[in-house]
Design a protein around this motif. Structure first.
Motif, short mmCIF file in Angstrom:
data_model
loop_
_atom_site.label_atom_id
_atom_site.label_comp_id
_atom_site.label_asym_id
_atom_site.label_seq_id
_atom_site.Cartn_x
_atom_site.Cartn_y
_atom_site.Cartn_z
N GLU A 624 60.54 43.53 38.48
CA GLU A 624 60.33 44.13 37.14
C GLU A 624 58.92 43.90 36.62
O GLU A 624 58.44 44.58 35.73
CB GLU A 624 61.36 43.61 36.14
N ILE A 625 58.23 42.86 37.20
CA ILE A 625 56.85 42.59 36.77
C ILE A 625 55.85 43.40 37.59
O ILE A 625 54.96 44.07 37.04
CB ILE A 625 56.53 41.08 36.90
N TYR A 626 55.97 43.32 38.96
CA TYR A 626 54.94 44.00 39.75
C TYR A 626 55.08 45.51 39.74
O TYR A 626 54.24 46.24 40.22
CB TYR A 626 54.83 43.45 41.18
N THR A 627 56.21 46.04 39.15
CA THR A 627 56.32 47.50 38.98
C THR A 627 55.84 47.93 37.60
O THR A 627 55.74 49.13 37.32
CB THR A 627 57.79 47.96 39.18
N ASP A 628 55.57 46.91 36.74
CA ASP A 628 55.08 47.21 35.39
C ASP A 628 53.56 46.97 35.39
O ASP A 628 53.09 45.83 35.32
CB ASP A 628 55.78 46.28 34.39
N VAL A 629 52.79 48.09 35.49
CA VAL A 629 51.33 48.01 35.67
C VAL A 629 50.66 47.23 34.53
O VAL A 629 49.80 46.37 34.75
CB VAL A 629 50.72 49.42 35.80
N ALA A 630 51.03 47.57 33.29
CA ALA A 630 50.39 46.91 32.14
C ALA A 630 50.63 45.39 32.16
O ALA A 630 49.72 44.58 31.95
CB ALA A 630 50.91 47.50 30.84
N ARG A 631 51.90 45.02 32.45
CA ARG A 631 52.25 43.60 32.49
C ARG A 631 51.55 42.91 33.67
O ARG A 631 51.08 41.77 33.56
CB ARG A 631 53.77 43.46 32.62
N LEU A 632 51.44 43.61 34.81
CA LEU A 632 50.80 43.07 36.00
C LEU A 632 49.32 42.75 35.74
O LEU A 632 48.81 41.69 36.10
CB LEU A 632 50.94 44.07 37.16
N VAL A 633 48.64 43.73 35.09
CA VAL A 633 47.21 43.54 34.76
C VAL A 633 47.04 42.35 33.81
O VAL A 633 46.14 41.52 33.97
CB VAL A 633 46.62 44.83 34.14
N GLU A 634 47.94 42.27 32.84
CA GLU A 634 47.85 41.20 31.85
C GLU A 634 47.98 39.81 32.52
O GLU A 634 47.20 38.90 32.24
CB GLU A 634 48.97 41.38 30.83
N LEU A 635 48.98 39.69 33.43
CA LEU A 635 49.20 38.41 34.11
C LEU A 635 48.05 38.06 35.07
O LEU A 635 47.65 36.92 35.20
CB LEU A 635 50.53 38.43 34.87
N ASN A 636 47.53 39.10 35.76
CA ASN A 636 46.40 38.86 36.67
C ASN A 636 45.17 38.38 35.92
O ASN A 636 44.42 37.50 36.39
CB ASN A 636 46.09 40.13 37.48
N ASN A 637 44.93 39.01 34.74
CA ASN A 637 43.79 38.59 33.90
C ASN A 637 43.96 37.14 33.44
O ASN A 637 43.02 36.35 33.41
CB ASN A 637 43.66 39.51 32.69
N GLU A 638 45.23 36.78 33.05
CA GLU A 638 45.50 35.40 32.61
C GLU A 638 45.28 34.41 33.76
O GLU A 638 44.71 33.34 33.58
CB GLU A 638 46.94 35.29 32.08
N LYS A 639 45.76 34.81 34.98
CA LYS A 639 45.62 33.94 36.14
C LYS A 639 44.14 33.72 36.47
O LYS A 639 43.71 32.60 36.79
CB LYS A 639 46.35 34.56 37.34
N GLU A 640 43.34 34.81 36.37
CA GLU A 640 41.91 34.70 36.66
C GLU A 640 41.24 33.76 35.67
O GLU A 640 40.39 32.93 36.02
CB GLU A 640 41.28 36.10 36.60
N SER A 641 41.63 33.90 34.39
CA SER A 641 41.08 33.04 33.33
C SER A 641 41.48 31.58 33.59
O SER A 641 40.68 30.65 33.42
CB SER A 641 41.59 33.50 31.97
N LEU A 642 42.76 31.38 34.02
CA LEU A 642 43.23 30.03 34.32
C LEU A 642 42.42 29.40 35.45
O LEU A 642 42.05 28.22 35.40
CB LEU A 642 44.71 30.06 34.73
N GLN A 643 42.15 30.21 36.50
CA GLN A 643 41.41 29.70 37.65
C GLN A 643 40.00 29.24 37.25
O GLN A 643 39.51 28.23 37.73
CB GLN A 643 41.33 30.78 38.75
N LYS A 644 39.36 30.04 36.37
CA LYS A 644 38.02 29.66 35.90
C LYS A 644 38.06 28.35 35.12
O LYS A 644 37.22 27.46 35.30
CB LYS A 644 37.44 30.77 35.01
#
Length: 658
Positions: A624-644
């Motif tokens: 339900e997450i990886y089929t939801d583009v908007a939610r996927l982008v949001e989580l990827n952006n958060e993960k990238e920010s977390l990694q930094k």
């Protein structure tokens, strides 16, 4: 250089005694060899004189030089008198003198070539005779005998009838008179009284040759030696200076070694923790850094932990009850053995908390007084009164209080039946009896081992009045220092006999000198006694033993010296230094606390972000997450920010962890 030991190795079976021992002795140098019992001191002396062979290494004696050696134990079996035994050493001088006298007679009737030859021989012999101090050989011999404690009426005693200690003194006298280039002495002070030890100190200081001494008498070593060779765990270390200088340098070196080892151990532990933490971050950069640190850690030359002192007894002396203020009162005490009169009209008082040393020459009756106090011998006259609640603990130098047929374990357990087997073993372990050692019979123990059993029983007695007869005999220097500290911290009362001047100096608060068949009283330690003894004896002799002048003598000994200087200034400087030290210490503690708090905050933040990063990974795996583009982008952006943020935190953690 008159003697050198180079890479000496010696083992008995699998027990390595000496390992790569090297040192040298200069001409006229006075040196000591020190170390705990069993360190190999006597073994090394025997190797130097050739009584034992080294497994490897060499002893090099300068060409034409002679060695003289006095072992610890002597068993002279001679039918000669004491005087004749020492006179034997001077026989070459005596023969030379006889030859000179004969030449003087023969020259009166000679002429021509015969006379010339006789004159030449006479001149050569006379010169040698003078160089060898031939004209004074009788006074030299008498001086050595008297210096070593023999009286003129003892000169005619047969050597075979003497005690072991007297035979040792005869052997020492022979060695000193033979005047070798190097004298080696193994425990030379064991059978000498204080006056004889003082005489030997002066003799050796003025001796025109080298001296190597093995001794546990620290006062003696302080006076005589200028170099100390320490044997520890088979290895030799050389220190310049007397015993005190060696002791201070040794303590400084040991403290520095221990500090360096502790610091390195702390750093290794810290690096291991950092490596573990970096690996736990589970990122390529952190793992590489962890591997780099591991490589660096593997190249560190790990310091050996400084060896623990092998012969460290653990003595704790503490009375079970407090005695009254008047511990011991003696009035008009007298004692004789047949025609031998030891002392008379002896008065003594000992108060609670005092540490009183009884000193005096051999044969004056010091040990006899202790035995009378303990009820082991009757007095001829006089009274002995013990104070209220006085509980005596007695240490006998001959260890008559021990039962020769018992084992070490039985000796302690039978004396203190309330102790469990484990408690008895623990006590004995504190006095260096471990494993099967506890089942040795008392009769099979050495003097030093019997001394340790007696000290163990003394500690368990919880007595408030300790009476000790030569407590440091057979103890090595380390054990003596441990006993000294135990006595200094003891809250009860101590009365002891000792010829160990360093021990007396460290522990005594008062000295009673048994001389002229009575006591002279000194309120102070051994250094104080040396300072005042001439004055006291002068007062005592002049007084013709009257009570008035005895009081004057005691008053003189009670005098004290006042320190001079500028106390206000010294105090001010000291207070300023203390304040600065305290301020710096507080600032350092605050800095460390702040860094620890910052590190904790960073670790908490890393844990929080890593937990969230793990949650995002779990979410991203859900359909339900990886089929939801908007939610996927949001989580990827958060993960990238977390990694930094994590990258920054990892860097900060590593910096703070240093």
């Amino acid at each position: 250089m008159i003697l050198s030991c180079n890479h000496i190795n010696k083992a008995f079976g699998t027990d390595e005694i000496l390992s790569e021992v090297s040192f040298h002795i200069e001409d006229q140098e006075k040196a000591a060899i020190v170390g705990i019992n069993g360190a190999g001191k006597s073994t090394l002396l025997k190797i130097i004189v050739g009584e034992l062979s080294a497994d490897s290494g060499e002893v090099v004696l300068a060409k034409g030089k002679t060695l003289g050696y006095l072992a610890q134990h002597q068993d002279l079996d001679s039918s000669r008198t004491i005087y004749e035994e020492l006179k034997e050493v001077k026989q070459p001088i005596i023969d030379m003198e006889q030859q000179i006298r004969e030449l003087e007679v023969n020259m009166q009737n000679a002429s021509g070539e015969d006379l010339e030859q006789m004159l030449s021989t006479y001149s050569r012999l006379s010169h040698t005779f003078e160089l060898e101090n031939g004209y004074a050989w009788k006074s030299e011999l008498t001086g050595v005998l008297k210096g070593l404690g023999f009286t003129e009426d003892e000169f005619d005693k047969t050597v075979s009838t003497l005690s072991g200690g007297q035979k040792t003194r005869v052997s020492l006298g022979k060695l000193l008179l033979s005047r070798p280039d190097i004298i080696l002495l193994d425990e030379p002070t064991n059978h000498l009284d204080m006056e004889s030890i003082a005489w030997l100190e002066t003799y050796l200081l003025n001796y025109n040759g080298a001296v190597i001494i093995v001794a546990h008498d620290r006062y003696f070593l302080n006076r005589v030696v200028t170099k100390v060779v320490e044997l520890e765990q088979g290895h030799a270390s050389v220190y310049l200076g007397n015993y005190t200088a060696y002791s201070e340098k040794k303590a400084m070196i040991r403290a520095a070694q221990m500090k360096a080892w502790l610091n390195q151990q702390q750093e290794i532990k810290h690096q291991e923790e950092v490596i573990t933490k970096l690996k736990s971050f589970n990122r390529e950069k952190s793992i590489k850094r962890a591997e780099s640190r591991e490589k660096m850690l593997s190249k560190i030359q790990v310091l050996d932990k400084p060896a623990e002192i092998q012969d460290e007894m653990r003595i704790s002396l503490e009375p079970n009850i407090v005695s009254g203020n008047d511990v011991l009162t003696i009035r008009d005490l007298s004692k004789s053995f047949g025609s031998t009169h030891l002392f008379s009209h002896v008065d003594m008082e000992v108060k609670r908390g005092e540490r009183v040393a009884i000193i005096g020459n051999n044969g004056t009756g010091k040990t006899t007084i202790l035995k009378i106090i303990n009820g082991m011998l009757p007095a001829d006259s006089g009274t002995i009164t013990l104070g209220s609640k006085v509980h005596i603990g007695y240490y006998d130098q001959e260890h008559h209080v021990l039962h020769m047929e018992k084992t070490v374990f039985e000796e302690v357990q039978d004396a203190y039946p309330n102790l469990t087997n484990t408690q008895v073993r623990n006590i004995l372990a504190a006095f260096l009896f471990t494993g099967d050692d506890v089942f040795k019979r008392i009769s099979d123990l050495s003097g030093g081992e019997r001394g340790r059993v007696s000290l163990a029983k003394l500690m368990l007695s919880e007595a408030n009045f300790l009476i000790l007869d030569e407590p440091t005999n057979h103890l090595d220097i380390t054990s003596k220092e441990i006993l000294e500290n135990a006595l200094k911290n003891y809250t009860g009362t101590v009365l002891y006999v000792s010829h160990d001047r360093y021990f007396i100096n460290q522990t005594a608060t008062r000295i009673l000198e048994l001389t002229g068949q009575t006591f002279l009283n000194y309120i102070g330690n051994y250094d104080y006694y040396l300072e005042k003894k001439d004055l006291m004896k002068e007062l005592y002799v002049d007084s013709e033993h009257t009570e008035r002048d005895r009081a004057i003598g005691t008053a003189a000994a009670n005098g004290s010296l006042k320190a001079t200087g500028v106390p206000g200034m010294a105090k001010s400087v000291a207070e300023t230094e203390v304040k600065l030290d305290w301020k710096a210490q507080k600032e350092e503690q605050a800095r460390i606390r702040k860094r620890q708090n910052d590190l904790k905050k960073v670790e908490d933040e890393i844990h929080k972000l890593e937990t969230r990063d793990g949650e995002i990974d779990e979410l991203l795996s859900q359909e339900e997450i990886y089929t939801d583009v908007a939610r996927l982008v949001e989580l990827n952006n958060e993960k990238e920010s977390l990694q930094k943020k994590l990258e920054e935190l990892y860097e900060a953690w590593e910096e703070l962890a240093e």
